[in-house]
Design a protein around this motif. Structure first.
Motif, PDB file in Angstrom:
ATOM      1  N   LEU A   1      26.075  -7.288 -23.215  1.00  0.00           N
ATOM      2  CA  LEU A   1      25.006  -7.332 -22.100  1.00  0.00           C
ATOM      3  C   LEU A   1      25.815  -6.651 -20.880  1.00  0.00           C
ATOM      4  O   LEU A   1      24.942  -6.007 -20.220  1.00  0.00           O
ATOM      5  N   ALA A   2      26.892  -7.194 -20.521  1.00  0.00           N
ATOM      6  CA  ALA A   2      27.205  -6.756 -19.344  1.00  0.00           C
ATOM      7  C   ALA A   2      27.718  -5.033 -19.414  1.00  0.00           C
ATOM      8  O   ALA A   2      27.471  -4.470 -18.413  1.00  0.00           O
ATOM      9  N   ILE A   3      28.024  -4.604 -20.510  1.00  0.00           N
ATOM     10  CA  ILE A   3      28.339  -3.176 -20.622  1.00  0.00           C
ATOM     11  C   ILE A   3      26.858  -2.537 -20.337  1.00  0.00           C
ATOM     12  O   ILE A   3      26.702  -1.522 -19.487  1.00  0.00           O
TER      13      ILE A   3
ATOM     14  N   ALA B   1      24.235  -3.784 -18.659  1.00  0.00           N
ATOM     15  CA  ALA B   1      23.831  -4.063 -17.412  1.00  0.00           C
ATOM     16  C   ALA B   1      24.884  -3.013 -16.171  1.00  0.00           C
ATOM     17  O   ALA B   1      24.146  -2.569 -15.330  1.00  0.00           O
ATOM     18  N   TYR B   2      26.055  -2.835 -16.616  1.00  0.00           N
ATOM     19  CA  TYR B   2      26.672  -2.093 -15.512  1.00  0.00           C
ATOM     20  C   TYR B   2      26.874  -0.616 -15.782  1.00  0.00           C
ATOM     21  O   TYR B   2      27.171   0.160 -15.029  1.00  0.00           O
ATOM     22  N   HIS B   3      26.501  -0.453 -16.920  1.00  0.00           N
ATOM     23  CA  HIS B   3      26.521   1.251 -17.351  1.00  0.00           C
ATOM     24  C   HIS B   3      25.246   1.722 -17.711  1.00  0.00           C
ATOM     25  O   HIS B   3      25.329   2.998 -18.198  1.00  0.00           O
TER      26      HIS B   3
ATOM     27  N   TRP C   1      16.321  -9.620 -22.428  1.00  0.00           N
ATOM     28  CA  TRP C   1      17.107  -9.023 -21.137  1.00  0.00           C
ATOM     29  C   TRP C   1      17.252  -7.555 -21.247  1.00  0.00           C
ATOM     30  O   TRP C   1      17.647  -6.913 -20.282  1.00  0.00           O
TER      31      TRP C   1
ATOM     32  N   PHE D   1      16.002  -9.984 -17.012  1.00  0.00           N
ATOM     33  CA  PHE D   1      17.399  -9.920 -17.055  1.00  0.00           C
ATOM     34  C   PHE D   1      17.870 -10.483 -15.558  1.00  0.00           C
ATOM     35  O   PHE D   1      18.484 -11.503 -15.253  1.00  0.00           O
TER      36      PHE D   1
ATOM     37  N   LEU E   1      24.732  -7.145  -9.097  1.00  0.00           N
ATOM     38  CA  LEU E   1      25.629  -7.471 -10.228  1.00  0.00           C
ATOM     39  C   LEU E   1      27.156  -8.110  -9.591  1.00  0.00           C
ATOM     40  O   LEU E   1      27.285  -7.369  -8.733  1.00  0.00           O
TER      41      LEU E   1
END
Lengths: 235, 266, 235
Positions: C112-114, C116-118, C147, C169, C181
């Protein structure tokens, strides 16, 4: 409410009830959050179980409901429990009018046309002209458009309901009067019909007059309140 | 960020013998990169200053230990071990003159970068997880009041639609009537009736066609009259009431009444 | 409507901002009622459509959020919209209401973080960063939470599907926009948000914008109806 209006940011001021203790402001906030987040109204006992020990729950609830009294949301008692509800004078803001543009189905359009040209007309007559059964929904739908109305009952076996058009129908289709509907020859001239118009095929003179025809009886008192399938005598 | 990494300097010695305890549980790792990251953390230095050479050695040692303990290792752990062994040898040997391949240092840098990137995203994931989750830490309205939507259906139809719909149906009716005319036939019964009328005064051979002409005012009716009459004729012949004669195919058909035995007797 | 406005006229006391007009108090109450009644955040535009004409919606929202700032319920900005949420410091009392919070696995959280950030990011890129194959279930699970969404297809061999995050999300994690973020600035600064070849450190900004990147194609029509394993072109 007063305290909330004046300075909410400063929490100590928000609570100035005589019994205010150090936990009181916190208890108020907790009660507020609980009541907000809960799907169900809270009883005083349930709240007491969630608030710090020794808090006067009734006083907290009184205070909260006073704070919210003039606001867009009120704390109200419902069946002995407490819940936030939209202020009753604002219920209109929760209602929204959506105008949906809908197109009539071909069957509905054809039925409407027959009602317009042949009114007063019964369902059986419509079916005879269309050569197919008219679904229950079609006439209901036309009634819903506000273009078609129940006129009366035909003085005939089964006393079938007669249908006709409304002033709203004329309005919508830009007709001054129902006899402005073009006749068969005019339809042919306008290219809607092809070939020779048989002499014996004609359009009766439609009437959307409120006055009933000699062969029409007024509607029974219940007709307007019965569901179509019951009220519709010509099935 | 691609700063030159001090490959050999970090506390290699103290780790070389240390901490085999780590080397048991492979299942705890999500792939070779995860394992490498954990090993790198064990170097207890900033990832910027990590020794890739030391890391490679540690990793290889880990894999060997695992194999000695007959732990099942996924293939990608072994692939990584092989690659690291290769990298290690390149790092230890003097660099060949600039060739096509990336230098060992570049490879090491890329690996360090990947590790840092993974660490960074892990940190981000952790921070994300620590935020106030809706429905866990903060809550929305528990009893949302539905927005009541009054749907005002507005039906759209034009006068054109209306007239076209009406005309469409009436047109169907016209067509239906024309078809009715075409289907107009001279039934067998009608043919027989006409024939019986004829037979009464057919004392001599008479051309059927000539007789039928009177009925064939409408050309469209001709086939059905002919067909029905012929059928009726044959039927009456079978009943012994008529005689039929034809010179040849398509020649006129002649008919004559069979004298009634009663008449004959008279 | 008229009569209601008169009732509310008393309420103007509540609002003593310089620009207070006769409708201002009512606007405040309406906004409060709407935001309170809805579980979903409201955009300024949506609110404007429901408030009396000519009301300064932004000012109303500022005022409301100031009024609620210290309370048990706060008016907050999430995903570029406004919503009432319980105060985060009260999580300890409210958490008891959580029946069972499904915990995301570490793998899912990282994925999820990847995303979101990428974002926009392909499955292959996610795997490249994590150094491990992404199990089929992980992305499915994230899509199911609502999300993560399929954004499009990367204009590259195999036309892999690109993933991104949804407004939901942002709402869930209390973020106003994707730029909020945590740690994004540092990551940007370090050039770590380039999901692809490490040599190129440009394009570090994640985008959850609906507009596709130059290297993204729209999804095929069937993509949304295909099971992941079929629709996912980058396997």
């Amino acid at each position: 409410m007063e305290s909330m209006r004046e300075d909410v940011a400063d929490e100590t001021e928000m609570v100035d009830a005589p019994s205010a203790g150090p936990d009181r402001g916190e208890a108020l906030r907790i009660a507020e959050a609980l009541l907000f987040a809960s799907a169900e109204p809270f009883s005083v006992e349930e709240l007491a179980g969630r608030l710090p020990e020794g808090v006067d729950v009734a006083a907290i609830l009184d205070e909260l409901s006073a704070q919210y009294a003039g606001r867009g949301v009120n704390l109200v008692r419902v069946s002995g429990r407490w819940a936030f509800r939209t202020a009753s004078d604002l219920s209109f803001v929760l209602a929204r009018d959506v105008v949906e543009q809908k197109k009539l189905s071909r069957a509905a359009m054809e039925t409407l046309a027959i009602v317009a040209y042949h009114q007063p007309v019964t369902r059986a007559e419509i079916e005879e002209i269309r050569g197919v059964a008219t679904s229950k929904g079609t006439l209901d739908l036309l009634l819903e458009t506000g273009w078609v109305r129940l006129r009366g009952r035909r003085r005939a076996p089964g006393r079938p309901v007669t249908y006709g058009t409304t002033p709203h129908f004329l309005d919508h289709f830009g007709l001054d009067a129902i006899d402005d509907l073009p006749g068969l020859e005019e339809l042919k001239g306008a290219g809607f019909l092809e070939g020779r118009v048989p002499s014996d095929l004609s359009v009766p003179i439609p009437s959307d007059d409120d006055t009933l025809r000699p062969d029409e009886d007024p509607l029974d008192q219940d007709d307007l309140f019965l569901p179509m399938e019951l009220g519709d005598g010509d099935e | 960020m691609a700063n030159v990494l001090p490959f050999e300097d970090v506390e290699r010695v103290e780790r070389a013998d240390g901490e085999p305890a780590l080397l048991v549980d492979v299942d705890g790792f999500e792939g070779p990169l995860d394992l490498l990251l954990e090993l790198a953390r064990r170097q207890k230095v900033d990832l910027h200053k990590i020794s890739i050479l030391a890391l490679a050695e540690q990793y290889i040692a880990f894999i060997e230990a695992a194999r000695r303990m007959r732990l099942e290792l996924a293939a990608d752990y072994l692939v990584m071990a092989a690659w690291l062994a290769y990298l290690k040898s390149r790092l230890l040997l003097p660099e060949p003159p600039k060739g096509e391949e990336p230098s060992a240092e570049d490879l090491a840098t890329a690996l360090a970068l990947r590790l840092r990137r993974l660490e960074v995203i892990r940190e981000a994931a952790r921070k994300l997880g620590e935020r106030n989750w809706l429905g866990r830490d903060v809550f929305g309205r528990g009893a949302p009041e539905a927005v009541v939507v009054h749907k005002d259906s507005q039906y759209q139809a034009t006068l054109y639609d209306l007239l076209a719909a009406y005309a469409r149906q009436r047109q169907k009716q016209f067509n239906a009537r024309v078809q009715l005319h075409q289907r107009n036939v001279w039934s067998l019964a009608e043919a027989r009736e006409a024939l019986e009328r004829l037979v009464g005064h057919l004392k001599d051979w008479t051309s059927l066609d000539a007789y039928l002409m009177t009925y064939m005012v409408e050309p469209a009716m001709r086939p059905t009259i002919l067909a029905s009459t012929l059928s009726a004729t044959l039927e009456m012949v079978r009943e012994g009431k008529l005689s039929v004669r034809q010179e040849k195919a398509f020649a006129p058909v002649w008919v004559r009444a069979v004298p009634d035995p009663a008449d004959a007797g008279a």
